[in-house]
Scaffold this motif. Sequence first.
Motif, mmCIF file in Angstrom:
data_model
loop_
_atom_site.group_PDB
_atom_site.id
_atom_site.type_symbol
_atom_site.label_atom_id
_atom_site.label_comp_id
_atom_site.label_asym_id
_atom_site.label_seq_id
_atom_site.Cartn_x
_atom_site.Cartn_y
_atom_site.Cartn_z
ATOM 1 N N VAL A 100 -5.595 -8.208 3.465
ATOM 2 C CA VAL A 100 -6.786 -7.433 3.774
ATOM 3 C C VAL A 100 -6.951 -7.481 5.287
ATOM 4 O O VAL A 100 -7.171 -8.544 5.859
ATOM 5 N N THR B 175 -7.577 0.574 -1.751
ATOM 6 C CA THR B 175 -8.349 -0.626 -1.426
ATOM 7 C C THR B 175 -7.560 -1.854 -1.849
ATOM 8 O O THR B 175 -6.621 -1.769 -2.655
ATOM 9 N N ALA B 176 -7.968 -2.990 -1.334
ATOM 10 C CA ALA B 176 -7.307 -4.236 -1.725
ATOM 11 C C ALA B 176 -7.424 -4.458 -3.234
ATOM 12 O O ALA B 176 -6.459 -4.859 -3.884
ATOM 13 N N ASP B 177 -8.585 -4.185 -3.794
ATOM 14 C CA ASP B 177 -8.774 -4.362 -5.237
ATOM 15 C C ASP B 177 -7.862 -3.435 -6.042
ATOM 16 O O ASP B 177 -7.334 -3.832 -7.086
ATOM 17 N N GLU B 178 -7.663 -2.216 -5.563
ATOM 18 C CA GLU B 178 -6.759 -1.292 -6.250
ATOM 19 C C GLU B 178 -5.316 -1.786 -6.183
ATOM 20 O O GLU B 178 -4.575 -1.710 -7.171
ATOM 21 N N ARG B 179 -4.918 -2.302 -5.034
ATOM 22 C CA ARG B 179 -3.557 -2.817 -4.888
ATOM 23 C C ARG B 179 -3.335 -4.047 -5.767
ATOM 24 O O ARG B 179 -2.293 -4.189 -6.408
ATOM 25 N N VAL B 180 -4.331 -4.927 -5.820
ATOM 26 C CA VAL B 180 -4.254 -6.099 -6.699
ATOM 27 C C VAL B 180 -4.096 -5.647 -8.148
ATOM 28 O O VAL B 180 -3.234 -6.163 -8.878
ATOM 29 N N ALA B 181 -4.902 -4.696 -8.578
ATOM 30 C CA ALA B 181 -4.837 -4.214 -9.970
ATOM 31 C C ALA B 181 -3.473 -3.603 -10.283
ATOM 32 O O ALA B 181 -2.912 -3.845 -11.362
ATOM 33 N N ASP C 190 0.829 -1.210 0.000
ATOM 34 C CA ASP C 190 0.000 0.000 0.000
ATOM 35 C C ASP C 190 0.861 1.257 0.000
ATOM 36 O O ASP C 190 0.991 1.907 1.038
ATOM 37 N N GLU D 189 -0.914 -6.460 -10.571
ATOM 38 C CA GLU D 189 -1.080 -7.212 -11.811
ATOM 39 C C GLU D 189 -0.554 -6.425 -13.006
ATOM 40 O O GLU D 189 0.058 -6.999 -13.906
ATOM 41 N N VAL E 230 -3.715 -11.593 -5.595
ATOM 42 C CA VAL E 230 -4.974 -11.996 -4.983
ATOM 43 C C VAL E 230 -5.106 -11.280 -3.647
ATOM 44 O O VAL E 230 -4.150 -11.239 -2.870
ATOM 45 N N ALA E 231 -6.284 -10.735 -3.376
ATOM 46 C CA ALA E 231 -6.558 -10.176 -2.052
ATOM 47 C C ALA E 231 -6.903 -11.335 -1.128
ATOM 48 O O ALA E 231 -7.604 -12.271 -1.522
#
Length: 160
Positions: free
Chosen positions: A37, A46-52, A11, A55, A67-68
């Motif tokens: 998370v 957010t976790a989804d933003e960090r994953v994106a 993060d 990737e 993967v979160a």
Amino acid sequence: MRRAVCPGSFDPPTNGHLDIIGRVAALFDEVVVLVAVNPAKKGLFTADERVAMIEEIAKPFGNVRAVAFEGLLVDYCRDADVQAIVKGLRGPGDFEYELPMAQMNQHLIGIETLFMVGDPGASFVASSLVKEVAKLGGDVADLLPPVVHTRLIERLAEQT
């Protein structure tokens, strides 16, 4: 298939993270970057933003996915048939922090933790420090992949 996980909060993900992820990708068939998370912590992203972001910056490696994950790391490792946990170390303080967790994970399911020494030029780089410096107007562009730097600057601007 030899699979490793690189767990962390990411993060945001830094060049130091990317260095470790890339080096692990060269050693294993698949690398799963597990984005922690923690409902008790409010991250900048957010976790989804960090994953994106992970990737996107890890695309060149070809064998990395993000993967979160919430819960015990060993549960993920057991369920996903992971052979090793890989952690980057910036210095002795990281080792002292990581060693008891590695020993507990080994005790719980017998999984090995491999410690990878980070790039000495980035041994001072921590996501929290990068965020703090950026919030105060400091230039952190050389510490982050360009797409992550752009997202960080945008997010900080949204907060003002």
